[in-house]
Design a protein around this motif. Structure first.
Motif, PDB file in Angstrom:
ATOM      1  N   LYS A  72       0.821  -1.216   0.000  1.00  0.00           N
ATOM      2  CA  LYS A  72       0.000   0.000   0.000  1.00  0.00           C
ATOM      3  C   LYS A  72       0.857   1.269   0.000  1.00  0.00           C
ATOM      4  O   LYS A  72       0.603   2.214   0.731  1.00  0.00           O
ATOM      5  CB  LYS A  72      -0.988  -0.009   1.163  1.00  0.00           C
ATOM      6  CG  LYS A  72      -1.984  -1.160   1.087  1.00  0.00           C
ATOM      7  CD  LYS A  72      -2.921  -1.175   2.271  1.00  0.00           C
ATOM      8  CE  LYS A  72      -3.979  -2.230   2.180  1.00  0.00           C
ATOM      9  NZ  LYS A  72      -3.600  -3.582   1.963  1.00  0.00           N
ATOM     10  N   TRP A  73       1.897   1.265  -0.853  1.00  0.00           N
ATOM     11  CA  TRP A  73       2.746   2.435  -1.023  1.00  0.00           C
ATOM     12  C   TRP A  73       2.381   3.112  -2.335  1.00  0.00           C
ATOM     13  O   TRP A  73       2.062   2.444  -3.320  1.00  0.00           O
ATOM     14  CB  TRP A  73       4.229   2.063  -1.092  1.00  0.00           C
ATOM     15  CG  TRP A  73       4.774   1.369   0.118  1.00  0.00           C
ATOM     16  CD1 TRP A  73       4.378   1.509   1.418  1.00  0.00           C
ATOM     17  CD2 TRP A  73       5.843   0.417   0.139  1.00  0.00           C
ATOM     18  NE1 TRP A  73       5.134   0.720   2.240  1.00  0.00           N
ATOM     19  CE2 TRP A  73       6.043   0.035   1.482  1.00  0.00           C
ATOM     20  CE3 TRP A  73       6.648  -0.134  -0.829  1.00  0.00           C
ATOM     21  CZ2 TRP A  73       7.013  -0.879   1.873  1.00  0.00           C
ATOM     22  CZ3 TRP A  73       7.617  -1.046  -0.460  1.00  0.00           C
ATOM     23  CH2 TRP A  73       7.797  -1.418   0.894  1.00  0.00           C
ATOM     24  N   GLY A  74       2.481   4.425  -2.356  1.00  0.00           N
ATOM     25  CA  GLY A  74       2.289   5.192  -3.579  1.00  0.00           C
ATOM     26  C   GLY A  74       3.596   5.852  -3.971  1.00  0.00           C
ATOM     27  O   GLY A  74       4.576   5.818  -3.232  1.00  0.00           O
ATOM     28  N   ASN A  75       3.586   6.487  -5.144  1.00  0.00           N
ATOM     29  CA  ASN A  75       4.801   7.163  -5.617  1.00  0.00           C
ATOM     30  C   ASN A  75       5.295   8.197  -4.611  1.00  0.00           C
ATOM     31  O   ASN A  75       6.497   8.405  -4.471  1.00  0.00           O
ATOM     32  CB  ASN A  75       4.554   7.830  -6.974  1.00  0.00           C
ATOM     33  CG  ASN A  75       4.327   6.820  -8.069  1.00  0.00           C
ATOM     34  OD1 ASN A  75       3.391   6.036  -8.002  1.00  0.00           O
ATOM     35  ND2 ASN A  75       5.180   6.828  -9.072  1.00  0.00           N
ATOM     36  N   GLU A  76       4.369   8.837  -3.901  1.00  0.00           N
ATOM     37  CA  GLU A  76       4.747   9.862  -2.924  1.00  0.00           C
ATOM     38  C   GLU A  76       5.505   9.281  -1.732  1.00  0.00           C
ATOM     39  O   GLU A  76       6.118  10.026  -0.965  1.00  0.00           O
ATOM     40  CB  GLU A  76       3.502  10.620  -2.432  1.00  0.00           C
ATOM     41  CG  GLU A  76       2.565   9.819  -1.542  1.00  0.00           C
ATOM     42  CD  GLU A  76       1.589   8.897  -2.285  1.00  0.00           C
ATOM     43  OE1 GLU A  76       0.800   8.211  -1.604  1.00  0.00           O
ATOM     44  OE2 GLU A  76       1.620   8.842  -3.532  1.00  0.00           O
ATOM     45  N   ASN A  77       5.501   7.964  -1.580  1.00  0.00           N
ATOM     46  CA  ASN A  77       6.212   7.314  -0.481  1.00  0.00           C
ATOM     47  C   ASN A  77       7.671   6.999  -0.817  1.00  0.00           C
ATOM     48  O   ASN A  77       8.429   6.576   0.058  1.00  0.00           O
ATOM     49  CB  ASN A  77       5.516   6.018  -0.071  1.00  0.00           C
ATOM     50  CG  ASN A  77       4.114   6.235   0.426  1.00  0.00           C
ATOM     51  OD1 ASN A  77       3.172   5.657  -0.102  1.00  0.00           O
ATOM     52  ND2 ASN A  77       3.945   7.073   1.426  1.00  0.00           N
ATOM     53  N   LEU A  78       8.051   7.207  -2.069  1.00  0.00           N
ATOM     54  CA  LEU A  78       9.400   6.848  -2.510  1.00  0.00           C
ATOM     55  C   LEU A  78      10.367   8.022  -2.405  1.00  0.00           C
ATOM     56  O   LEU A  78       9.953   9.184  -2.404  1.00  0.00           O
ATOM     57  CB  LEU A  78       9.360   6.356  -3.957  1.00  0.00           C
ATOM     58  CG  LEU A  78       8.502   5.122  -4.215  1.00  0.00           C
ATOM     59  CD1 LEU A  78       8.459   4.809  -5.705  1.00  0.00           C
ATOM     60  CD2 LEU A  78       8.995   3.928  -3.426  1.00  0.00           C
ATOM     61  N   LEU A  79      11.643   7.695  -2.336  1.00  0.00           N
ATOM     62  CA  LEU A  79      12.688   8.711  -2.346  1.00  0.00           C
ATOM     63  C   LEU A  79      12.686   9.422  -3.701  1.00  0.00           C
ATOM     64  O   LEU A  79      12.351   8.812  -4.727  1.00  0.00           O
ATOM     65  CB  LEU A  79      14.063   8.068  -2.118  1.00  0.00           C
ATOM     66  CG  LEU A  79      14.309   7.471  -0.736  1.00  0.00           C
ATOM     67  CD1 LEU A  79      15.589   6.638  -0.730  1.00  0.00           C
ATOM     68  CD2 LEU A  79      14.383   8.575   0.302  1.00  0.00           C
ATOM     69  N   PRO A  80      13.078  10.685  -3.730  1.00  0.00           N
ATOM     70  CA  PRO A  80      13.150  11.409  -5.004  1.00  0.00           C
ATOM     71  C   PRO A  80      14.096  10.712  -5.982  1.00  0.00           C
ATOM     72  O   PRO A  80      15.163  10.229  -5.601  1.00  0.00           O
ATOM     73  CB  PRO A  80      13.705  12.787  -4.613  1.00  0.00           C
ATOM     74  CG  PRO A  80      13.427  12.918  -3.156  1.00  0.00           C
ATOM     75  CD  PRO A  80      13.452  11.524  -2.589  1.00  0.00           C
TER      76      PRO A  80
END
Length: 173
Positions: A140-148
């Motif tokens: 349940k991770w989205g792109n906003e949860n990832l490192l830049p």
């Protein structure tokens, strides 16, 4: 044998300590470096490498995959090797690409992601760092949860097959 008196024991121990203190230290000579002969020199003009990072493997606290990618990029740069390096994170290692907030939630900690500096450095050196969409959905991770700078692929296993078919060599630390 007659036991030592308290006074004799103290005298013996103080004499022993005094002699140990007054003894000159024996200087340890460092062992000479062993001679190494390279029988198979490796010289690469070009290298295409994909790292399959599906599990967390560590040397102490350092992730082996991240360390090997960094060492490989440094070696390629020193040797003038044209290189393309892709790291595909999925499964149990997917959490390594999370930003601090998401990392804290996933790992139940408040330290933030301790690997983000290594990941950011690899991206700066030109490595492409990818997260698997299947792993993201399962957690349940989205792109906003990832490192830049982290890219999302449509599936880790298919992506690795694609890269191998394009001439990449797969490494799995």
């Amino acid at each position: 044998m007659k036991p030592m008196s308290h006074f004799a024991r103290k005298l013996f121990l103080s004499t022993l300590m005094a002699s140990a203190i007054s003894m000159p230290a024996i200087a340890e000579q460092p062992a000479p470096a062993p001679q190494i002969r390279i029988d198979v020199p490796v010289a690469l003009k070009q290298a295409k490498v994909v790292f399959n990072l599906d599990h967390a493997a560590f040397s102490g606290d350092t992730p082996v995959g991240l360390k090997h990618m960094n060492l490989m990029l440094e070696r390629f740069k020193q040797a003038g090797t044209e290189s393309s390096l892709v790291a595909v994170f999925h499964g149990d290692a997917g959490y390594m690409l999370l930003n601090d907030e998401a990392y804290n939630a996933a790992r139940k900690t408040s330290t933030g992601n301790p690997y983000k500096g290594m990941v950011e450095d690899l991206i700066k050196q030109g490595a492409q760092i990818e997260e698997c969409v299947v792993t993201m959905k399962a957690n349940k991770w989205g792109n906003e949860n990832l490192l830049p700078g982290v890219k999302v692929n449509s599936g880790a296993l298919g992506r690795i097959v694609q890269l191998v078919q394009e001439g990449y060599v797969m490494i799995q630390p």
